[in-house]
Design a protein around this motif. Sequence first.
Motif, PDB file in Angstrom:
ATOM      1  N   ASP A 309      21.859  32.867  42.733  1.00 25.52           N
ATOM      2  CA  ASP A 309      23.191  33.392  42.431  1.00 25.52           C
ATOM      3  C   ASP A 309      24.243  32.408  42.916  1.00 25.52           C
ATOM      4  O   ASP A 309      24.025  31.659  43.888  1.00 25.52           O
ATOM      5  N   ALA A 310      25.366  32.402  42.232  1.00 25.66           N
ATOM      6  CA  ALA A 310      26.537  31.625  42.628  1.00 25.66           C
ATOM      7  C   ALA A 310      27.745  32.504  42.338  1.00 25.66           C
ATOM      8  O   ALA A 310      28.017  32.823  41.172  1.00 25.66           O
ATOM      9  N   LEU A 311      28.445  32.914  43.394  1.00 27.30           N
ATOM     10  CA  LEU A 311      29.477  33.933  43.279  1.00 27.30           C
ATOM     11  C   LEU A 311      30.811  33.417  43.821  1.00 27.30           C
ATOM     12  O   LEU A 311      30.903  33.057  44.997  1.00 27.30           O
ATOM     13  N   PRO A 312      31.857  33.341  42.967  1.00 32.48           N
ATOM     14  CA  PRO A 312      33.185  32.973  43.486  1.00 32.48           C
ATOM     15  C   PRO A 312      33.699  34.047  44.445  1.00 32.48           C
ATOM     16  O   PRO A 312      33.613  35.240  44.157  1.00 32.48           O
ATOM     17  N   GLY A 316      39.148  30.627  47.264  1.00 34.05           N
ATOM     18  CA  GLY A 316      38.459  29.433  46.801  1.00 34.05           C
ATOM     19  C   GLY A 316      37.085  29.219  47.387  1.00 34.05           C
ATOM     20  O   GLY A 316      36.522  28.120  47.228  1.00 34.05           O
ATOM     21  N   ALA A 317      36.513  30.226  48.027  1.00 32.36           N
ATOM     22  CA  ALA A 317      35.184  30.084  48.611  1.00 32.36           C
ATOM     23  C   ALA A 317      34.121  30.344  47.543  1.00 32.36           C
ATOM     24  O   ALA A 317      34.393  30.819  46.437  1.00 32.36           O
ATOM     25  N   LEU A 318      32.905  30.048  47.897  1.00 36.40           N
ATOM     26  CA  LEU A 318      31.793  30.179  46.973  1.00 36.40           C
ATOM     27  C   LEU A 318      30.568  30.671  47.726  1.00 36.40           C
ATOM     28  O   LEU A 318      30.231  30.139  48.793  1.00 36.40           O
ATOM     29  N   GLY A 319      29.905  31.688  47.204  1.00 38.08           N
ATOM     30  CA  GLY A 319      28.660  32.175  47.784  1.00 38.08           C
ATOM     31  C   GLY A 319      27.472  31.670  46.988  1.00 38.08           C
ATOM     32  O   GLY A 319      27.409  31.837  45.770  1.00 38.08           O
ATOM     33  N   LEU A 320      26.517  31.035  47.664  1.00 31.88           N
ATOM     34  CA  LEU A 320      25.310  30.515  47.038  1.00 31.88           C
ATOM     35  C   LEU A 320      24.110  31.226  47.639  1.00 31.88           C
ATOM     36  O   LEU A 320      24.023  31.380  48.867  1.00 31.88           O
ATOM     37  N   ARG A 344      25.236  40.562  46.115  1.00 36.02           N
ATOM     38  CA  ARG A 344      26.572  40.247  45.605  1.00 36.02           C
ATOM     39  C   ARG A 344      27.616  41.183  46.218  1.00 36.02           C
ATOM     40  O   ARG A 344      28.730  40.750  46.569  1.00 36.02           O
ATOM     41  N   ALA A 345      27.285  42.467  46.329  1.00 34.85           N
ATOM     42  CA  ALA A 345      28.242  43.416  46.904  1.00 34.85           C
ATOM     43  C   ALA A 345      28.498  43.103  48.375  1.00 34.85           C
ATOM     44  O   ALA A 345      29.651  43.098  48.839  1.00 34.85           O
ATOM     45  N   LEU A 502      15.587  25.992  41.536  1.00 33.41           N
ATOM     46  CA  LEU A 502      16.200  24.856  42.217  1.00 33.41           C
ATOM     47  C   LEU A 502      17.694  24.878  41.903  1.00 33.41           C
ATOM     48  O   LEU A 502      18.097  24.672  40.756  1.00 33.41           O
ATOM     49  N   LEU A 503      18.520  25.138  42.918  1.00 34.57           N
ATOM     50  CA  LEU A 503      19.979  25.240  42.775  1.00 34.57           C
ATOM     51  C   LEU A 503      20.605  24.044  43.491  1.00 34.57           C
ATOM     52  O   LEU A 503      20.381  23.851  44.692  1.00 34.57           O
ATOM     53  N   ALA A 504      21.369  23.237  42.754  1.00 35.02           N
ATOM     54  CA  ALA A 504      21.979  22.025  43.297  1.00 35.02           C
ATOM     55  C   ALA A 504      23.488  22.180  43.305  1.00 35.02           C
ATOM     56  O   ALA A 504      24.087  22.555  42.296  1.00 35.02           O
ATOM     57  N   ALA A 505      24.108  21.858  44.462  1.00 36.40           N
ATOM     58  CA  ALA A 505      25.565  21.919  44.615  1.00 36.40           C
ATOM     59  C   ALA A 505      26.054  20.573  45.122  1.00 36.40           C
ATOM     60  O   ALA A 505      25.725  20.184  46.256  1.00 36.40           O
TER      61      ALA A 505
END
Length: 508
Positions: A309-312, A316-320, A344-345, A502-505
Amino acid sequence: MASNAPVGKPTDMSSPRLPKVAGIDSTVPAPPHTVASLPGVPSAAPPSDAALPPGVLIQDRLASWVSDLTTLHELTERLIKTDSLDGALREMLGAGAALVGARRGMAVLEPADGLGPTSTIGLGLAHADLGTIETVPRGSGSYGRLLDGLPEADPPGAGLPEADPPGAGLPGNGPTAPRRPARVPEPIAIRDVRTEEGLDPRHREVAARLGYAASYALPLATEEAGRLGAAVWLYDEPAEPDERRRHLIGLYGRFATEHLARLLQVERARARVATVAEELLPSRLPRVPGVRLAVRHLTGPQGGGDWYDALPLPEGALGLAVGSVSGTGPSALAAMGRLRASLRAYAVMEGEDPVAVLSDLELLLRLTEPARSATALFAYAEPAQRRIVLAGAGHAPPLVVGDHRTEFVETSLSAPLGMLTCWEAPSVELSPAPGETVLLYTDGLLRRTGDATDRAFARLHAAASSVPRADRSDPGAVADHVLRTLLPGGLDPAVEGEDVVLLAARFE
């Protein structure tokens, strides 16, 4: 009475091969009683069955039957080892060509229920040749006539008597009439395309262009499975299989159809599981200033519980997040969807504290699904400050890839979710340099290598270190290079095992 026996040792005592059919040698064994005339001896008319001693006739017939059964056994054994529709169609085409004495052919998979999948496979025919054959009107082509003339498969239970109503069998009440199964058409043989009546001129033109003079088409259908498709074999010269070959290809075709029907059910089940899994995961990754994201998700045949998951988040933060739920199949997919939705919640409410997010997730899992465990990693990222705070529950540590370093993030050891009555582990903070990429992955990436855990970690580190410098600016290229290096053959969809995420940031 004069004897026809030659004097001296005969020079040829071996049984000859069957004559060539359409320019090739048949691989079907010849009956043992077809023995060539001996050199120097006038040939005599073959004796009738009545002239042969009963014991010799029975032995010849038994030997012929044993030879045919042995051939069918070998061919069906090879077919049953195939585990994909494409592989089964190719094996069936090759075996059928040997049975009917042809050199080329094509198989069309086109289930009558319209649910797919559909495909066309060629034997000795290029892709352009298959396209040329498909320009022949279906009503003129033999395989098209089989496909269009066969009714759709009956619903489950077709061909079996329905349940008798109350009173059935009593005087004056007859049993329920059984439903008639689907009719299977006969094969279509075209001995000579040039002289066959009723063919479309385009059919003759295509045959002349591709260099075939005859064809034999077999429906891939049974009364139980209905219509799945058709196969057609092409001869280089005017010819058609004899009665014995027709009988053999008919037996083999029925077995192949039943095998294809089973593979078709498996393929459709896999497609449905993959669709459900994709619907439970993000349809696209968000665009957040200061970071570029890419993900690669590979699923096994039954579908696993790996997710990402990738959640704004606000300001301006981001949850991965990445994680894995124990088990496979629909139940694991459902649990994965519930776990991801809950995370997510919790991330929206208290994302700045990854430990609190995973603690809430632990409590939820323990109360709602006490028999299931899961691993998870959640990272709260501030791309503008290039700051990440993360915590993991029994999950593998992230990997930082850059021009000046490739190293794993040091995280504290912790148990998976659902393994303890209360979960809590300290979070860690890292600051990726400009241009560095953080890789989050599931355990399936390590286990799919087939190596021990320490060896798998070493291979992952080596793969990330070997990313070409030109590709390090693209997180998708980094992920692709790592996957190609660790899994050079890709993820075989037919092999049971865990999914790979595989999640790449990449931080600017």
